[in-house]
Scaffold this motif. Structure first.
Motif, short mmCIF file in Angstrom:
data_model
loop_
_atom_site.label_atom_id
_atom_site.label_comp_id
_atom_site.label_asym_id
_atom_site.label_seq_id
_atom_site.Cartn_x
_atom_site.Cartn_y
_atom_site.Cartn_z
N THR A 100 0.83 -1.21 0.00
CA THR A 100 0.00 0.00 0.00
C THR A 100 0.86 1.26 0.00
N LEU A 101 1.85 1.29 0.89
CA LEU A 101 2.72 2.47 0.97
C LEU A 101 3.60 2.61 -0.26
N ASP A 102 4.00 1.49 -0.84
CA ASP A 102 4.79 1.54 -2.07
C ASP A 102 3.97 2.15 -3.20
N GLY A 103 2.71 1.75 -3.31
CA GLY A 103 1.85 2.32 -4.35
C GLY A 103 1.61 3.81 -4.15
N LEU A 104 1.39 4.22 -2.90
CA LEU A 104 1.19 5.64 -2.62
C LEU A 104 2.46 6.45 -2.93
N ALA A 105 3.62 5.86 -2.61
CA ALA A 105 4.87 6.56 -2.90
C ALA A 105 5.09 6.71 -4.40
N LEU A 106 4.71 5.69 -5.19
CA LEU A 106 4.84 5.81 -6.64
C LEU A 106 3.95 6.93 -7.18
N ILE A 107 2.75 7.07 -6.59
CA ILE A 107 1.88 8.18 -6.99
C ILE A 107 2.54 9.52 -6.68
N GLY A 108 3.36 9.54 -5.62
CA GLY A 108 4.03 10.78 -5.23
C GLY A 108 4.95 11.33 -6.30
N TYR A 109 5.43 10.48 -7.21
CA TYR A 109 6.29 10.97 -8.29
C TYR A 109 5.59 12.03 -9.13
#
Length: 202
Positions: free
Chosen positions: A97-106
């Motif tokens: 979940t946090l990995d997906g949110l971090a990718l959105i952060g790009y």
């Protein structure tokens, strides 16, 4: 003396279905495929995005990816340790979940520092999630089943991003060809219009 009849050979589809008949392995296969396809998307566009959208230099991109990989190595050990003490399933869910949110952060990165911080978070949670996934395999399977499960997941890990990147490169090339054709047609149209204007002036 009669010999026992041999079973007919199973089709490839039947063998693949039998390999992922276990519900735990099926969930792991699906989650691994989704994660690796997402990673393939990132790898296919990362350099273009970093250079053209964020405006990073080649040296800055190298630093971003190196820091992400280095922190991922450390996070893998921590994630494996936590998965052995806490719920490996819970660790995997949180990390994905946090990995997906971090990718959105790009999408909101506007410079070197923000891209570096986001890449660090992505590397940490991606590696920790992979360690938790290995812990789930170790607990859910034993003996030959564990070897088979790891082989299947390794195949998915290797095939998923490559397949997507192949499709992406085909689409990218087709898009480039279409853009070139449009540019050529516009150029030829402009030349014809200039030619008509020149004749009208005469």
């Amino acid at each position: 003396m009669t010999t026992a009849p041999t079973a007919p050979p199973r089709s490839l589809r039947a063998r693949l279905s039998g390999a992922v008949a276990d519900p735990v392995l099926r969930i792991l296969v699906v989650s691994t495929a989704i994660g690796r396809i997402g990673r393939g998307v990132f790898l296919a566009v990362t350099v273009l995005y970093f250079t053209r959208i964020i405006g990073l230099s080649a040296a800055e991109i190298a630093i971003v990816l190196a820091v992400s990989s280095g922190l991922g190595v450390a996070a893998s050990a921590v994630g494996g340790h936590l998965a052995g003490r806490i719920s490996a399933r819970g660790i995997l869910i949180v990390c994905m979940t946090l990995d997906g949110l971090a990718l959105i952060g790009y999408a909101f990165a506007d410079g070197f520092v923000s891209a570096l911080l986001i890449a660090a978070v992505v590397g940490i949670f991606e590696a920790a999630g992979a360690a938790a996934r290995m812990a789930i395999i170790a607990r859910a399977f034993d003996g030959p089943r564990r070897v088979s499960a790891r082989a299947i997941l390794r195949t998915v890990t290797n095939v998923a991003p490559g397949a997507y990147q192949g499709v992406f490169s085909m689409g990218f090339n087709l898009g480039a060809m279409l853009a070139q054709r449009i540019a050529v047609r516009r150029s030829s149209g402009d030349r014809r219009r200039r030619g008509r204007r020149a004749r009208d002036r005469r």
